[in-house]
Motif scaffolding. Structure first.
Motif, PDB file in Angstrom:
ATOM      1  N   SER A   1      19.757 -31.681  -9.010  1.00 42.27           N
ATOM      2  CA  SER A   1      21.139 -31.314  -9.386  1.00 42.27           C
ATOM      3  C   SER A   1      22.197 -32.105  -8.617  1.00 42.27           C
ATOM      4  CB  SER A   1      21.362 -29.812  -9.159  1.00 42.27           C
ATOM      5  OG  SER A   1      20.889 -29.437  -7.875  1.00 42.27           O
ATOM      6  N   ARG A   2      21.810 -32.645  -7.455  1.00 39.17           N
ATOM      7  CA  ARG A   2      22.804 -33.316  -6.600  1.00 39.17           C
ATOM      8  C   ARG A   2      22.160 -34.491  -5.870  1.00 39.17           C
ATOM      9  NH1 ARG A   2      24.177 -30.169  -2.209  1.00 39.17           N
ATOM     10  NH2 ARG A   2      22.637 -28.555  -2.608  1.00 39.17           N
TER      11      ARG A   2
ATOM     12  N   ILE B   1      20.514 -37.481  -3.942  1.00 37.38           N
ATOM     13  CA  ILE B   1      19.466 -38.467  -4.218  1.00 37.38           C
ATOM     14  C   ILE B   1      18.668 -38.081  -5.475  1.00 37.38           C
ATOM     15  CG2 ILE B   1      17.312 -39.439  -3.291  1.00 37.38           C
ATOM     16  CD1 ILE B   1      18.565 -39.176  -0.464  1.00 37.38           C
TER      17      ILE B   1
ATOM     18  N   VAL C   1      18.220 -24.946  -7.299  1.00 36.85           N
ATOM     19  CA  VAL C   1      18.038 -23.589  -6.783  1.00 36.85           C
ATOM     20  C   VAL C   1      19.320 -22.768  -6.886  1.00 36.85           C
ATOM     21  CG1 VAL C   1      18.401 -24.096  -4.325  1.00 36.85           C
ATOM     22  CG2 VAL C   1      16.851 -22.294  -4.962  1.00 36.85           C
ATOM     23  N   ASN C   2      20.491 -23.421  -6.797  1.00 32.46           N
ATOM     24  CA  ASN C   2      21.779 -22.701  -6.876  1.00 32.46           C
ATOM     25  C   ASN C   2      22.709 -23.254  -7.948  1.00 32.46           C
ATOM     26  OD1 ASN C   2      21.488 -20.818  -4.669  1.00 32.46           O
ATOM     27  ND2 ASN C   2      21.607 -22.588  -3.309  1.00 32.46           N
ATOM     28  N   ASN C   3      22.833 -24.578  -7.984  1.00 30.41           N
ATOM     29  CA  ASN C   3      23.903 -25.228  -8.747  1.00 30.41           C
ATOM     30  C   ASN C   3      23.565 -25.484 -10.213  1.00 30.41           C
ATOM     31  OD1 ASN C   3      26.219 -25.811  -6.992  1.00 30.41           O
ATOM     32  ND2 ASN C   3      24.655 -26.787  -5.718  1.00 30.41           N
TER      33      ASN C   3
ATOM     34  N   ASP D   1      12.891 -22.169  -6.993  1.00 32.51           N
ATOM     35  CA  ASP D   1      12.824 -22.405  -5.552  1.00 32.51           C
ATOM     36  C   ASP D   1      11.436 -22.990  -5.251  1.00 32.51           C
ATOM     37  OD1 ASP D   1      12.491 -22.220  -2.806  1.00 32.51           O
ATOM     38  OD2 ASP D   1      13.598 -20.334  -2.642  1.00 32.51           O
TER      39      ASP D   1
ATOM     40  N   ASN E   1      11.516 -34.121  -4.242  1.00 34.65           N
ATOM     41  CA  ASN E   1      12.778 -34.510  -3.582  1.00 34.65           C
ATOM     42  C   ASN E   1      13.504 -33.331  -2.937  1.00 34.65           C
ATOM     43  OD1 ASN E   1      15.443 -36.196  -3.383  1.00 34.65           O
ATOM     44  ND2 ASN E   1      15.980 -34.390  -4.584  1.00 34.65           N
TER      45      ASN E   1
ATOM     46  N   TYR F   1      13.265 -30.325  10.877  1.00 37.86           N
ATOM     47  CA  TYR F   1      13.349 -31.300   9.781  1.00 37.86           C
ATOM     48  C   TYR F   1      12.367 -32.459  10.015  1.00 37.86           C
ATOM     49  CZ  TYR F   1      15.693 -34.434   6.425  1.00 37.86           C
ATOM     50  OH  TYR F   1      15.984 -35.291   5.383  1.00 37.86           O
TER      51      TYR F   1
ATOM     52  N   LYS G   1       9.166 -33.521   7.655  1.00 34.42           N
ATOM     53  CA  LYS G   1       9.057 -34.830   6.997  1.00 34.42           C
ATOM     54  C   LYS G   1       7.837 -35.613   7.500  1.00 34.42           C
ATOM     55  CE  LYS G   1      12.632 -34.419   4.284  1.00 34.42           C
ATOM     56  NZ  LYS G   1      12.501 -34.366   2.828  1.00 34.42           N
TER      57      LYS G   1
ATOM     58  N   ILE H   1      21.882 -41.631   3.995  1.00 38.66           N
ATOM     59  CA  ILE H   1      22.296 -41.852   2.600  1.00 38.66           C
ATOM     60  C   ILE H   1      23.504 -40.959   2.309  1.00 38.66           C
ATOM     61  CG2 ILE H   1      21.528 -41.809   0.176  1.00 38.66           C
ATOM     62  CD1 ILE H   1      19.838 -43.745   1.942  1.00 38.66           C
TER      63      ILE H   1
ATOM     64  N   THR I   1      25.322 -38.442   0.787  1.00 33.53           N
ATOM     65  CA  THR I   1      25.183 -37.256  -0.082  1.00 33.53           C
ATOM     66  C   THR I   1      25.836 -36.069   0.636  1.00 33.53           C
ATOM     67  OG1 THR I   1      23.152 -36.430   0.916  1.00 33.53           O
ATOM     68  CG2 THR I   1      22.875 -38.049  -0.834  1.00 33.53           C
TER      69      THR I   1
END
Ligand code: NAP
Length: 247
Positions: free
Chosen positions: A14-15, A17, A37-39, A63, A90, A155, A159, A188, A190
């Motif tokens: 939705s947003r 990358i 999940v939200n947008n 989700d 992603n 994080y 990853k 990046i 975003t």
């Protein structure tokens, strides 16, 4: 690079990358499903962009950290588009803070979305790919998973987990005609990097030899290559895309 006739799933499309990856896959001829999940509003906009290339597009709220929602997501795509040939894991979040201030919820949320989500989607989609003896799986990792990053213990661990997962699954699925690779973006532009304080961003940019942030399109171009037959002999790799940040 021709992806006509292929069907892709981009999680978190939705947003940022994921949005750009979805649009670029469609530009190269693939039908594309995205999850969010939200947008919902932003996801619907992306579907309209996808459909401009005369391919099918759809969006589903799911989700990735919840097994039953991932199952519904994959079933809905198979009902509508028949199969999944390209999976781009992603969807991702960060909850940055120093280790001693981190709470267990912040740890769990990041690991569950970034690592467990990648596992859940891959396991379900790989079952059909094995039957077809064809598939391209691309996991969006991060330079934080390669080199570690200050304030990002959760994080970076998630990853690095994605990178290890990529190698293990690549070995298991190579003989079934399935390529599994990871992409490790640096900084990046975003919403995720927008949230950084200006002085933190400036310091980070100083560590990039190219001296600038990357664009979602930079990452999408690499993903299209990994989704295409031009990368058929590449598997188990993590490709940094970071303006030279990590060498
Ligand atoms: P972003 O702009 O914050 O977008 C995140 C996307 O993931 C959104 O589509 C969001 O959906 C979705 N999402 C979040 N939690 C989810 C969940 N539990 N289930 C399903 N979807 C979920 O992030 P981005 O910067 O584009 O990052 C995309 C990927 O690249 C992430 O894996 C991130 O870790 C990685 N990455 C980013 C950078 C960077 O500098 N930006 C660097 C290295 C790696 P909603 O819109 O509905 O919230």
């Amino acid at each position: 690079m021709d992806l006509s006739g292929k069907v892709a799933l981009v999680t978190g499309g939705s947003r940022g990358i994921g949005r750009e990856i979805a649009i670029e896959l469609a530009r190269h001829g693939a039908s594309v499903a995205i999850s969010y999940v939200n947008n919902e509003e932003k996801a619907v906009e992306v579907v309209k962009e996808i459909q401009k290339f005369s391919v099918k597009g759809m969006c589903i709220k799911a989700d990735v950290s919840k097994e039953e929602e991932v199952k519904k997501l994959v079933d809905a795509i198979k009902d509508e588009l028949g199969t999944i040939d390209i999976l781009v894991n992603n969807a991702g979040i960060n909850r940055d803070t120093l280790l001693i201030r981190m709470n267990t919820q912040e740890w769990d949320q990041v690991i569950d979305t970034n690592l467990k989500g990648t596992y859940l989607c891959t396991r379900l989609v790989a079952k059909d790919m094995i039957k077809k003896r064809y598939g391209k799986i691309i996991n969006i990792a991060s330079v934080a998973g390669v080199a570690g990053n200050y304030g990002q213990a959760n994080y970076s661990a998630s990853k690095a987990g994605v990178i290890g997962f990529t190698k293990a699954v690549a070995k298991a699925l190579a003989s079934r005609g399935i390529n599994v690779n990871a992409v490790a973006p640096g900084l990046i532009e975003t919403d995720m990097t927008q949230a950084l304080k200006e002085e933190v961003k400036e310091t980070l940019i100083k560590s990039v030899p190219m001296g600038r942030l990357g664009s979602p399109k930079d990452v999408a171009n690499l993903v299209v290559f990994l989704a295409s037959d031009k990368s058929d002999y590449i598997t188990g790799q993590t490709i940094n895309i970071d303006g030279g940040m990590i060498m």
